[in-house]
Design an enzyme around this catalytic site. Structure first.
Site, PDB file in Angstrom:
ATOM      1  N   ILE A 117       0.880  -1.160   0.000  1.00 14.91           N
ATOM      2  CA  ILE A 117       0.000   0.000   0.000  1.00 14.91           C
ATOM      3  C   ILE A 117       0.919   1.211   0.000  1.00 14.91           C
ATOM      4  CG2 ILE A 117      -0.181  -0.104   2.539  1.00 14.91           C
ATOM      5  CD1 ILE A 117      -2.914   1.195   2.321  1.00 14.91           C
ATOM      6  N   SER A 118       0.684   2.134  -0.918  1.00 13.36           N
ATOM      7  CA  SER A 118       1.582   3.274  -1.088  1.00 13.36           C
ATOM      8  C   SER A 118       1.520   4.222   0.103  1.00 13.36           C
ATOM      9  CB  SER A 118       1.232   4.041  -2.363  1.00 13.36           C
ATOM     10  OG  SER A 118       1.423   3.256  -3.509  1.00 13.36           O
TER      11      SER A 118
END
Length: 276
Positions: A117-118
């Site tokens: 997840i960025s």
């Protein structure tokens, strides 16, 4: 930011063709017309996943998200609608329970299957760039957004507060299923999750006002350009001579495409094919 020279793109687009430039929730989203997803969301599994989250940590507090947003603002994120969308989406619901206490730090986190997840700052920056496209500026929001790489579904949930309709494509079936489970409790009616090869885009619902990619390749696939509406914008990481990745913005005009290159980023590789 200075757009590159206007000319009709050659495919695939490569960096050596581009001109370098200067560089949810306290409550659920407002009720909208519900668009049925392609398959039923697995609500029971999602509810079970939520129960597994640590309790007593204040992660459901809107104040936690507001503090994260204020840090993003101090770091230079300025688009108020993007900041508001990030403030509404409970990021801790999209990460594993063991990592939930890190959910509101500005860090990427593993979500399994070699994906992440960025960082909130990267999500915010890319969506801020996306909202600068001509169609989004004219109407106040992009009508159709195509996301390449659903991952856990967090970015799609943020995009849902900014666009009328979001189509998100994921090539890894377990991640596609996981995103459906995690998004189910949020009852987001304007996101359609698609299991498919993101390099091919998603032709059935083209053209798109905006395309955003969560994986980087050596070039932008021709399919993305072909599925981009006039006045639309692509924001994606692209490899810079195989040494690093940079954010690339491509705007489609009546005359062709305008390109600009922005800051250095780090994303997982863009791949083709389906994984079960």
């Amino acid at each position: 930011m200075t757009d590159g020279a206007r000319r009709t793109p050659k495919f695939p687009l490569r960096l050596d063709q581009m001109s370098v430039a200067k560089q949810k929730a306290a409550s659920a989203p407002p009720a909208r017309e519900v668009l049925r997803p392609q398959q039923p969301l697995q609500h029971a599994a999602a509810t079970s996943a939520r129960k597994a989250m640590p309790t007593g940590l204040g992660l459901d507090s809107a104040g936690v998200r507001r503090r994260m947003v204020e840090r993003l603002r101090q770091d230079g994120l300025r688009h108020e609608a993007v900041l508001a969308a990030i403030a509404h989406v409970p990021r801790h619901l999209f990460v594993d329970a063991a990592l939930a206490t890190q959910a509101y730090e500005d860090t990427s986190l593993p979500i399994g299957h070699g994906q992440t997840i960025s960082k909130p700052s990267v999500v915010g920056r890319m969506i801020e760039l996306l909202m600068g496209g001509a169609n989004a500026r004219t109407s106040g929001q992009p009508a159709r957004v195509l996301e390449i790489g659903t991952g856990c579904g967090y970015q799609a949930a943020v995009l849902a507060r900014l666009a009328r309709q979001v189509y998100s494509v994921e090539r890894v079936k377990p991640l596609h299923d996981k995103a459906r489970e995690l998004m189910a409790p949020l009852r987001i009616g304007n996101v359609r999750l698609v299991y498919g090869d993101g390099m091919l885009g998603h032709p059935p619902n083209a053209p798109y006002d905006a395309i955003i990619a969560a994986a980087g390749g050596e070039s932008l696939p021709a399919a993305w350009i072909e599925q981009l509406a006039v006045g639309g914008r692509i924001v994606a990481p692209v490899s810079d001579n195989g040494v690093r990745q940079v954010l690339v913005v491509v705007d489609r005009t009546e005359q062709g495409c305008e390109r600009s290159v922005h800051e250095v980023v780090q994303f997982v590789p863009l791949k083709s094919g389906l994984v079960r």
